[in-house]
Design a protein around this motif. Structure first.
Motif, PDB file in Angstrom:
ATOM      1  N   GLY A 313       0.836  -1.193   0.000  1.00 24.35           N
ATOM      2  CA  GLY A 313       0.000   0.000   0.000  1.00 24.35           C
ATOM      3  C   GLY A 313       0.868   1.239   0.000  1.00 24.35           C
ATOM      4  O   GLY A 313       2.002   1.228  -0.477  1.00 24.35           O
ATOM      5  N   ALA A 314       0.325   2.313   0.558  1.00 23.17           N
ATOM      6  CA  ALA A 314       1.073   3.568   0.586  1.00 23.17           C
ATOM      7  C   ALA A 314       1.651   3.785   1.974  1.00 23.17           C
ATOM      8  O   ALA A 314       1.063   3.390   2.977  1.00 23.17           O
ATOM      9  CB  ALA A 314       0.141   4.719   0.229  1.00 23.17           C
ATOM     10  N   MET A 315       2.830   4.413   2.000  1.00 25.92           N
ATOM     11  CA  MET A 315       3.452   4.740   3.293  1.00 25.92           C
ATOM     12  C   MET A 315       3.571   6.259   3.375  1.00 25.92           C
ATOM     13  O   MET A 315       4.144   6.892   2.482  1.00 25.92           O
ATOM     14  CB  MET A 315       4.832   4.086   3.388  1.00 25.92           C
ATOM     15  CG  MET A 315       5.575   4.457   4.668  1.00 25.92           C
ATOM     16  SD  MET A 315       7.039   3.422   4.963  1.00 25.92           S
ATOM     17  CE  MET A 315       8.177   4.017   3.725  1.00 25.92           C
ATOM     18  N   LEU A 316       3.006   6.813   4.432  1.00 20.07           N
ATOM     19  CA  LEU A 316       3.157   8.241   4.695  1.00 20.07           C
ATOM     20  C   LEU A 316       4.251   8.349   5.751  1.00 20.07           C
ATOM     21  O   LEU A 316       4.089   7.851   6.872  1.00 20.07           O
ATOM     22  CB  LEU A 316       1.839   8.824   5.191  1.00 20.07           C
ATOM     23  CG  LEU A 316       1.805  10.335   5.400  1.00 20.07           C
ATOM     24  CD1 LEU A 316       2.048  11.090   4.089  1.00 20.07           C
ATOM     25  CD2 LEU A 316       0.462  10.753   5.998  1.00 20.07           C
ATOM     26  N   ALA A 317       5.372   8.958   5.367  1.00 15.05           N
ATOM     27  CA  ALA A 317       6.573   8.886   6.218  1.00 15.05           C
ATOM     28  C   ALA A 317       7.045  10.283   6.599  1.00 15.05           C
ATOM     29  O   ALA A 317       6.950  11.229   5.808  1.00 15.05           O
ATOM     30  CB  ALA A 317       7.681   8.153   5.469  1.00 15.05           C
ATOM     31  N   ILE A 318       7.568  10.362   7.816  1.00 14.52           N
ATOM     32  CA  ILE A 318       8.103  11.629   8.335  1.00 14.52           C
ATOM     33  C   ILE A 318       9.532  11.404   8.821  1.00 14.52           C
ATOM     34  O   ILE A 318       9.830  10.377   9.428  1.00 14.52           O
ATOM     35  CB  ILE A 318       7.353  12.074   9.618  1.00 14.52           C
ATOM     36  CG1 ILE A 318       5.884  12.320   9.370  1.00 14.52           C
ATOM     37  CG2 ILE A 318       7.973  13.290  10.255  1.00 14.52           C
ATOM     38  CD1 ILE A 318       5.163  12.822  10.633  1.00 14.52           C
ATOM     39  N   ALA A 319      10.386  12.389   8.603  1.00 11.11           N
ATOM     40  CA  ALA A 319      11.633  12.512   9.384  1.00 11.11           C
ATOM     41  C   ALA A 319      11.665  13.933   9.910  1.00 11.11           C
ATOM     42  O   ALA A 319      11.327  14.881   9.185  1.00 11.11           O
ATOM     43  CB  ALA A 319      12.859  12.236   8.523  1.00 11.11           C
ATOM     44  N   ALA A 320      12.058  14.059  11.165  1.00  8.61           N
ATOM     45  CA  ALA A 320      12.099  15.401  11.758  1.00  8.61           C
ATOM     46  C   ALA A 320      13.129  15.431  12.869  1.00  8.61           C
ATOM     47  O   ALA A 320      13.433  14.398  13.476  1.00  8.61           O
ATOM     48  CB  ALA A 320      10.733  15.768  12.328  1.00  8.61           C
ATOM     49  N   ARG A 321      13.657  16.604  13.083  1.00  8.98           N
ATOM     50  CA  ARG A 321      14.508  16.789  14.264  1.00  8.98           C
ATOM     51  C   ARG A 321      13.656  17.320  15.393  1.00  8.98           C
ATOM     52  O   ARG A 321      12.901  18.275  15.215  1.00  8.98           O
ATOM     53  CB  ARG A 321      15.631  17.780  13.971  1.00  8.98           C
ATOM     54  CG  ARG A 321      16.708  17.108  13.201  1.00  8.98           C
ATOM     55  CD  ARG A 321      18.019  17.852  13.127  1.00  8.98           C
ATOM     56  NE  ARG A 321      18.837  17.129  12.173  1.00  8.98           N
ATOM     57  CZ  ARG A 321      19.620  16.092  12.475  1.00  8.98           C
ATOM     58  NH1 ARG A 321      19.749  15.706  13.726  1.00  8.98           N
ATOM     59  NH2 ARG A 321      20.288  15.455  11.535  1.00  8.98           N
ATOM     60  N   VAL A 322      13.799  16.676  16.532  1.00 11.50           N
ATOM     61  CA  VAL A 322      13.155  17.190  17.735  1.00 11.50           C
ATOM     62  C   VAL A 322      14.320  17.657  18.599  1.00 11.50           C
ATOM     63  O   VAL A 322      15.089  16.839  19.100  1.00 11.50           O
ATOM     64  CB  VAL A 322      12.329  16.099  18.441  1.00 11.50           C
ATOM     65  CG1 VAL A 322      11.606  16.686  19.648  1.00 11.50           C
ATOM     66  CG2 VAL A 322      11.335  15.468  17.473  1.00 11.50           C
ATOM     67  N   GLY A 323      14.498  18.964  18.687  1.00  7.02           N
ATOM     68  CA  GLY A 323      15.770  19.464  19.211  1.00  7.02           C
ATOM     69  C   GLY A 323      16.854  19.038  18.243  1.00  7.02           C
ATOM     70  O   GLY A 323      16.735  19.261  17.028  1.00  7.02           O
ATOM     71  N   THR A 324      17.870  18.344  18.755  1.00  6.03           N
ATOM     72  CA  THR A 324      18.930  17.890  17.843  1.00  6.03           C
ATOM     73  C   THR A 324      18.765  16.425  17.445  1.00  6.03           C
ATOM     74  O   THR A 324      19.567  15.887  16.689  1.00  6.03           O
ATOM     75  CB  THR A 324      20.313  18.045  18.512  1.00  6.03           C
ATOM     76  OG1 THR A 324      20.269  17.353  19.761  1.00  6.03           O
ATOM     77  CG2 THR A 324      20.682  19.507  18.727  1.00  6.03           C
TER      78      THR A 324
END
Ligand SMILES: Nc1ncnc2c1ncn2[C@@H]1O[C@H](COP(=O)(O)OP(=O)(O)OP(=O)(O)O)[C@@H](O)[C@H]1O
Ligand SMILES: CC(C)(CO)[C@@H](O)C(=O)[O-]
Ligand code: BAL
Length: 344
Positions: A313-324
């Motif tokens: 299926g489809a993948m909704l993906a995130i990458a983020a910095r939380v602080g460092t």
């Protein structure tokens, strides 16, 4: 009693002593600092095999220059105890020298590398972590050669890694079944990750927004909205109000090929892939399904209704910095189900 091995030769000798007839070996590759996410993989391996091997190796090859190789949490004594309680038969914790992977790839490690297709490594995390997936593919190939398991277990939390390893095993005809396991979460929804240890209290509280944002998109999808721009926008708008969070990417991709999608409904099954063509009547797969309460979940009206494998299926993906601290998370959007552990 979990046996503990630091050399390839001693692990291989142990595996030779396991009776060959009906022997089923499950491998759970990890970088240690074990948590409930890892334990869920071990538990699944326990259910499906009669020998479970856990590898613990902080792999220099997959760290870029300036990343957290030196400070990555190393908790070997505690890991051993957890493996023992979880019924692991063998722990393989080699030194970098033993495994022949002392240096980061960017520092000319001098090792033969396994290079996954650029189409899969040039997207999502691969953009900011150049060489990372070559480092993962190389070490996983080595582990598979050393242990020669029947099955190997990986978490959906690292969805890009899972897709790349599935492709690698298929392309290189490695005789192992890759099993993807759902993401295990904290009660507030944060995906368990060894790197969560880096978060201070305000960051930890804010980190829960990653999953909350994904849930907002899932709610939209439950109303039948599969459009990429709308799903991405809802996630970005939610995170924009969180001052400690700096988004690296939010993307909608096909969960197996990792290619960008304009809509969830473009994630069509690969008819040649048995993982993707299991029938909805498959009891094991159906039991993983959680209802979306949507007209789209009606198998009869839905062209994707035969997709029941949990990472199709489809993948909704995130990458983020939380602080460092760089964190990743994703959800699978599929008309039949979301392959997600719900917050407890
Ligand atoms: N929350 C989780 N749920 C399910 N599987 C997980 C979870 N976290 C990690 N895994 C899986 O465990 C395996 C080993 O991962 P690893 O040792 O890198 O732990 P990690 O918590 O992902 O660490 P990191 O903080 O480096 O991302 C991988 O297959 C990974 O996808
Ligand atoms: C699969 C893995 C153990 C390879 O080092 C690592 O990338 C991880 O822990 O996800
Ligand atoms: N679980 C992925 C390991 C890494 O980020 O290096």
């Amino acid at each position: 009693m979990s046996q503990f091995f630091t050399t390839i030769a001693s692990l291989r000798s142990f595996l030779k002593t396991c009776p060959n007839k009906d022997r089923r070996v499950g491998l759970v590759p990890t970088m240690g600092a074990l948590h409930r996410g890892h334990l869920s993989l071990i538990e699944r391996a326990r259910q499906e095999n009669n020998y479970v091997v856990v590898s613990i190796f902080v792999n220099p090859l997959q760290f870029g220059v300036g990343e957290d190789l030196d400070k990555y949490p190393r908790t070997l004594d505690r890991d051993q105890q957890l493996c023992q309680s979880a019924g692991v038969d063998a722990i393989f914790a080699p030194s970098a020298q033993e495994i022949g992977a002392q240096a980061q790839l960017a520092l000319r490690s001098g090792i033969t590398q396994v290079l996954p297709p650029p189409e899969m490594t040039g997207v999502l995390c691969g953009r900011s972590r150049q060489g990372h997936f070559a480092g993962v593919a190389t070490i996983v190939t080595k582990l598979l050669q050393i242990v020669q398991p029947d099955r190997a277990y990986f978490g959906q939390k690292d969805g890009q890694q899972l897709a790349i390893l599935r492709k690698m095993v298929k392309d290189l005809n490695i005789p192992v079944e890759v099993i993807g396991c759902p993401t295990v979460r904290e009660p507030d929804g944060l995906a368990l990750s060894s790197r969560n240890q880096y978060l201070d209290t305000p960051q930890r509280e804010m980190a829960t927004a990653l999953y909350q944002a994904l849930r907002q998109a899932a709610a939209l999808f439950q109303q039948g909205i599969g459009d990429r721009d709308r799903l991405v926008a809802v996630v970005r708008n939610f995170l924009a109000t969180r001052p400690l969070i700096a988004v690296e990417y939010v993307e909608l991709v096909d969960a197996l090929s990792l290619q960008p999608l304009d809509s969830v409904f473009d994630a069509l099954p690969d008819a040649s892939d048995p993982n993707c063509t299991a029938q909805a009547s498959n009891p094991e797969a159906s039991s993983n399904a959680s209802s979306l309460n949507s007209p789209l979940s009606n198998p009869l009206s839905n062209p994707l209704s035969n997709i029941v494998h949990e990472d199709c299926g489809a993948m909704l993906a995130i990458a983020a910095r939380v602080g460092t601290t760089r964190l990743i998370d994703n959800i699978l959007l599929n008309p039949l189900f979301l392959s997600e552990s719900k917050p407890e």
